[in-house]
Design an enzyme around this catalytic site. Structure first.
Site, PDB file in Angstrom:
ATOM      1  N   HIS B 107     -19.136   4.034 -21.893  1.00 57.49           N
ATOM      2  CA  HIS B 107     -20.128   3.900 -22.964  1.00 57.49           C
ATOM      3  C   HIS B 107     -21.183   2.853 -22.636  1.00 57.49           C
ATOM      4  O   HIS B 107     -22.000   2.517 -23.483  1.00 57.49           O
ATOM      5  CB  HIS B 107     -19.454   3.534 -24.284  1.00 57.49           C
ATOM      6  CG  HIS B 107     -18.269   4.384 -24.611  1.00 57.49           C
ATOM      7  ND1 HIS B 107     -16.976   4.033 -24.272  1.00 57.49           N
ATOM      8  CD2 HIS B 107     -18.177   5.588 -25.228  1.00 57.49           C
ATOM      9  CE1 HIS B 107     -16.138   4.981 -24.672  1.00 57.49           C
ATOM     10  NE2 HIS B 107     -16.831   5.939 -25.255  1.00 57.49           N
ATOM     11  N   ASP B 209      13.344  -9.946   9.514  1.00 59.99           N
ATOM     12  CA  ASP B 209      14.012  -8.994  10.398  1.00 59.99           C
ATOM     13  C   ASP B 209      13.311  -8.845  11.739  1.00 59.99           C
ATOM     14  O   ASP B 209      12.419  -8.025  11.904  1.00 59.99           O
ATOM     15  CB  ASP B 209      14.090  -7.637   9.673  1.00 59.99           C
ATOM     16  CG  ASP B 209      14.930  -6.625  10.428  1.00 59.99           C
ATOM     17  OD1 ASP B 209      15.226  -6.842  11.626  1.00 59.99           O
ATOM     18  OD2 ASP B 209      15.281  -5.601   9.832  1.00 59.99           O
ATOM     19  N   HIS B 212      15.331  -5.594  14.069  1.00 55.48           N
ATOM     20  CA  HIS B 212      14.995  -4.164  14.167  1.00 55.48           C
ATOM     21  C   HIS B 212      14.127  -3.861  15.381  1.00 55.48           C
ATOM     22  O   HIS B 212      14.097  -2.737  15.851  1.00 55.48           O
ATOM     23  CB  HIS B 212      14.268  -3.693  12.904  1.00 55.48           C
ATOM     24  CG  HIS B 212      12.799  -4.039  12.901  1.00 55.48           C
ATOM     25  ND1 HIS B 212      12.325  -5.306  12.671  1.00 55.48           N
ATOM     26  CD2 HIS B 212      11.695  -3.281  13.126  1.00 55.48           C
ATOM     27  CE1 HIS B 212      11.009  -5.310  12.744  1.00 55.48           C
ATOM     28  NE2 HIS B 212      10.594  -4.097  13.023  1.00 55.48           N
ATOM     29  N   HIS B 217      11.531  -0.226  17.781  1.00 54.67           N
ATOM     30  CA  HIS B 217      10.306  -0.150  18.578  1.00 54.67           C
ATOM     31  C   HIS B 217      10.586   0.139  20.052  1.00 54.67           C
ATOM     32  O   HIS B 217       9.740  -0.123  20.908  1.00 54.67           O
ATOM     33  CB  HIS B 217       9.513  -1.452  18.421  1.00 54.67           C
ATOM     34  CG  HIS B 217       9.106  -1.715  17.003  1.00 54.67           C
ATOM     35  ND1 HIS B 217       8.341  -0.828  16.284  1.00 54.67           N
ATOM     36  CD2 HIS B 217       9.370  -2.732  16.152  1.00 54.67           C
ATOM     37  CE1 HIS B 217       8.152  -1.307  15.050  1.00 54.67           C
ATOM     38  NE2 HIS B 217       8.771  -2.457  14.947  1.00 54.67           N
ATOM     39  N   ASP B 370       8.183   1.591  11.861  1.00 53.70           N
ATOM     40  CA  ASP B 370       8.639   0.841  10.693  1.00 53.70           C
ATOM     41  C   ASP B 370       8.595   1.687   9.433  1.00 53.70           C
ATOM     42  O   ASP B 370       9.561   1.773   8.677  1.00 53.70           O
ATOM     43  CB  ASP B 370       7.766  -0.406  10.502  1.00 53.70           C
ATOM     44  CG  ASP B 370       7.971  -1.426  11.606  1.00 53.70           C
ATOM     45  OD1 ASP B 370       9.125  -1.646  11.995  1.00 53.70           O
ATOM     46  OD2 ASP B 370       6.974  -1.997  12.074  1.00 53.70           O
TER      47      ASP B 370
HETATM   48  S1  FES Z   1     -17.800   1.094 -22.723  1.00 50.02           S
HETATM   49 FE1  FES Z   1     -16.319   2.333 -23.661  1.00 50.02          FE
HETATM   50  S2  FES Z   1     -14.672   2.186 -22.254  1.00 50.02           S
HETATM   51 FE2  FES Z   1     -16.108   0.876 -21.410  1.00 50.02          FE
HETATM   52 FE   LIG Z   2       8.607  -3.504  13.076  1.00 49.27          FE
END
Ligand code: FES
Ligand SMILES: [Fe+2]
Lengths: 191, 451
Positions: B107, B209, B212, B217, B370
């Site tokens: 709005h 960790d 791992h 890897h 990962d």
């Molecule tokens: S102006 Fe109405 S929701 Fe932002």
């Molecule tokens: Fe990793």
């Protein structure tokens, strides 16, 4: 309230090239080559796929951003960064990784379908070959029931290369995904 | 079903080293986490280098809440809930940019960069009784603080100050933020992707960790590592030839108050994963300055993992700094930044960005392994029995000690001291109403660990 100023949106320079008139046979030859290249990936023939990548290939993807139109006009849109930034030997190492059988993101490997469409082909500006722009869908079916779809555009540059199995090689590939947030946990497949 | 404090206490037993996997998959717990963890702790928002000028904004999140961070005309930084006060529409939509005002697309209510409601369309006609605009500004994040270039936000007016909250993890973080005069900056944009896993899985891995890496890897180690003869270097000439755990002289894990860190003592100032030659060379060239600012230990500390509770992680040497934004109990959104010294030459910064992407971007050689583990874990935890079968958190139990060359509670790197600390802190925050109680519990646990 101010009356809205209606401006004609600026057309990015790179899309104003006229639709190129290319010999129909050549057009067919090039698109057919790109379908074959896609098939190598979908059939897990990764070494064959490497064979159609030129030694000087550059393979790129950058991140995508949401930018305000007024910032885009001033070219101050949010910075992007790399997702892929590869040379031939880096692509080769990606494939070597898949071949270890211990690249867990692709073990067991994903099924992929590369759909390549809307090709527009013209002579490459660098004078070296042809440039192919296309729209692109990569569908990835992973593990038991994971599905991912990557959609975007791709710019390829290809050149005739004597002595290669298919007569053509790709020396430039730039992929752009439409997604800002990539909705999959990794990009372990090739585009 | 309503989860009680007693239930939560029963899910984590740091004395025997057991955890209940429901902590990763319970929607009710997740709601509680949003309020009592993400509503009370210091969360990383962005880096000062991302909003250099007045009117520059950066859109991010504190957990699931959209937040816009904006540089004010006087140079200070504020952060606001990105929510129009009329009907909740988002007022700022780009990832980042520059603006004079945030105008709501619904709005047309318009807010200044200071969050004040400045314009309401047709105000005299629509609000003949008058509208007190002073009351309807954007909701401001209660506290915003900077630590050496990193901007954090906190909703809780009672929370300890940022540096007190950080405690000893600041000493470890300085190893990235303070190597050189001039501090750091973010190179390029942000990689963003989703992982279908609970936020505690990646947070725990980065805190605790290293274990791992040897197995997860293994493919990257095999294809990227140089052969012992030094003759097979595929990705840059300056990389460390062997996985760092094979050559390290010593290795430490630190874990306290939910934070965690770990690293190897290396011989030379090299990163442990495969960075470009320019990056390695840069670390060698600047090690004297880093040594002067930070001392020997941190100057060489380039093979390290870290997590500042709850969700900010980073790796030394490979320039990855990331946040695990929770997205429900079963998903995170990773925001990955490349951080480097501001004083580095331009081509070195580019090399940092390339290296960081190649290793830890969403397509990274290491990153891929990962995320695969975490998504599969999350799938397993859909099972009723899987969700109630206890998990082993015993590594290094009872071997905690204080060292004189670095602060805080430490252990050998292959241990779960920081993981136990993370889950302990998680419980404390969920069940305690005051920070005084949380601190009391932390203090007695630390004393118990190193007695
Ligand atoms: S102006 Fe109405 S929701 Fe932002
Ligand atoms: Fe990793």
């Amino acid at each position: 309230m101010n009356a809205a100023v209606i401006e004609t949106p600026e057309i990015p320079e790179d899309s104003i090239a006229p639709s190129p008139a290319l010999d129909a046979v050549l057009h067919h030859e090039i698109t057919d080559f790109l379908y074959l290249e896609a098939e190598f990936l979908d059939d897990w023939k990764f070494r064959d796929w490497l064979g159609v990548m030129a030694n000087d290939v550059r393979y790129f993807m950058r991140s995508t951003t949401n930018a305000q139109t007024r910032d885009r006009r001033k070219s101050v849109q949010p910075p992007t960064t790399w997702i892929f930034n590869e040379t031939w030997s880096q692509l080769e190492r990606r494939i070597a990784r898949l071949e270890t059988g211990m690249a867990w993101a692709e073990e067991p490997p994903s099924r992929t379908r590369h759909l390549v469409t809307n090709q527009r082909i013209c002579a490459a500006a660098d004078g070296d070959g042809y440039e192919v722009r296309c729209n692109y869908v990569l569908h990835r079916s992973q593990k038991e029931r994971d599905l991912n779809t990557y959609i975007g555009k791709r710019v390829d540059r290809i050149r005739r290369t004597a002595g290669t199995a298919h007569g053509w090689q790709i020396y430039f590939r730039e992929i752009t995904l439409d997604q800002v947030v990539i909705t999959s946990h990794n990009l372990s497949v090739l585009f | 079903m309503e989860i009680s404090s007693k239930d939560i206490e029963g899910m984590v037993d740091v004395h025997t080293g057991r955890i209940h996997p429901a902590i990763y998959a319970n929607a009710e717990l997740y709601e509680l986490e949003l309020e009592r963890i993400f509503g009370r702790t210091w969360l990383f928002l962005c880096h000062v280098s991302q909003i250099p000028k007045g009117g520059d904004f950066f859109n991010t999140y504190m957990a699931e809440d959209p937040i816009v961070v904006v540089r004010q005309k006087d140079g200070s930084i504020k952060a606001f809930l990105n929510q129009c006060r009329h009907r909740s529409m988002r007022v700022s939509h780009a990832d980042s940019g520059n603006t004079k005002a945030f105008t709501c697309p619904y709005h047309g209510w318009s807010y200044g960069v200071d969050g004040a409601l400045v314009n309401v369309p047709l105000e005299p006609k629509a609000y003949p009784q008058g509208l007190c605009k002073e009351k309807w500004g954007l909701r401001e994040v209660t506290r915003v603080r900077e630590y050496k270039g990193l901007i954090f936000g906190n909703w809780d007016p009672e929370a300890p100050e940022l540096e007190e909250y950080m405690g000893d993890i600041a000493w470890y973080l300085d190893g990235v933020l303070d190597r050189r005069e001039g501090g750091t900056e973010i190179i390029g944009g942000v990689q963003k992707w989703t992982i279908d896993c609970n936020w505690k899985l990646p947070a725990e891995q980065f805190a605790s960790d290293q274990y791992h890496a040897l197995f997860s890897h293994v493919s990257a180690v095999q294809v990227l590592g140089a052969k012992p003869d030094g003759d097979d270097r595929h990705l840059g000439s300056g990389q460390t030839a062997r996985p760092v755990w094979e050559t390290a002289k010593d290795a430490v894990q630190y874990g306290e108050r939910g934070h965690g860190s770990g690293f190897f003592f290396t011989e030379r100032p090299d990163a442990n994963v495969w960075v470009d030659g320019e990056v390695s060379q840069y670390f060698r060239d600047t090690v004297d300055e880093a040594r002067e600012r930070l001392g020997e230990v941190r100057a060489l500390r380039l093979a390290g993992h870290n997590n500042m509770f709850p969700t900010m992680s980073w790796l030394n040497g490979t320039a990855t700094l990331r946040v695990w934004h929770p997205r429900g109990p079963n998903q995170v959104e990773v925001w990955n930044f490349c951080i480097a010294d501001k004083a580095a030459p331009e081509q070195v910064k580019e090399a940092f960005e390339r290296s960081e992407t190649r290793a830890f971007g969403p397509a990274g050689f290491l990153e891929q392994d990962d995320s695969e583990n975490w998504t599969e874990i999350q799938k397993v935890l859909r099972g009723k029995f899987a969700r109630s079968t206890k998990l082993c958190l015993e590594m290094g139990l009872g071997n905690e000690r204080m060292r004189d060359d670095m602060p805080g509670v430490t252990n050998y790197i292959f241990s779960e001291t920081a993981a136990r600390g993370l889950y302990k802190h998680w419980v404390d925050l969920l069940v305690c109403d005051t920070w005084a109680e949380v601190h009391e519990r932390s203090r007695s646990y630390e004393l118990e660990l190193v007695k």
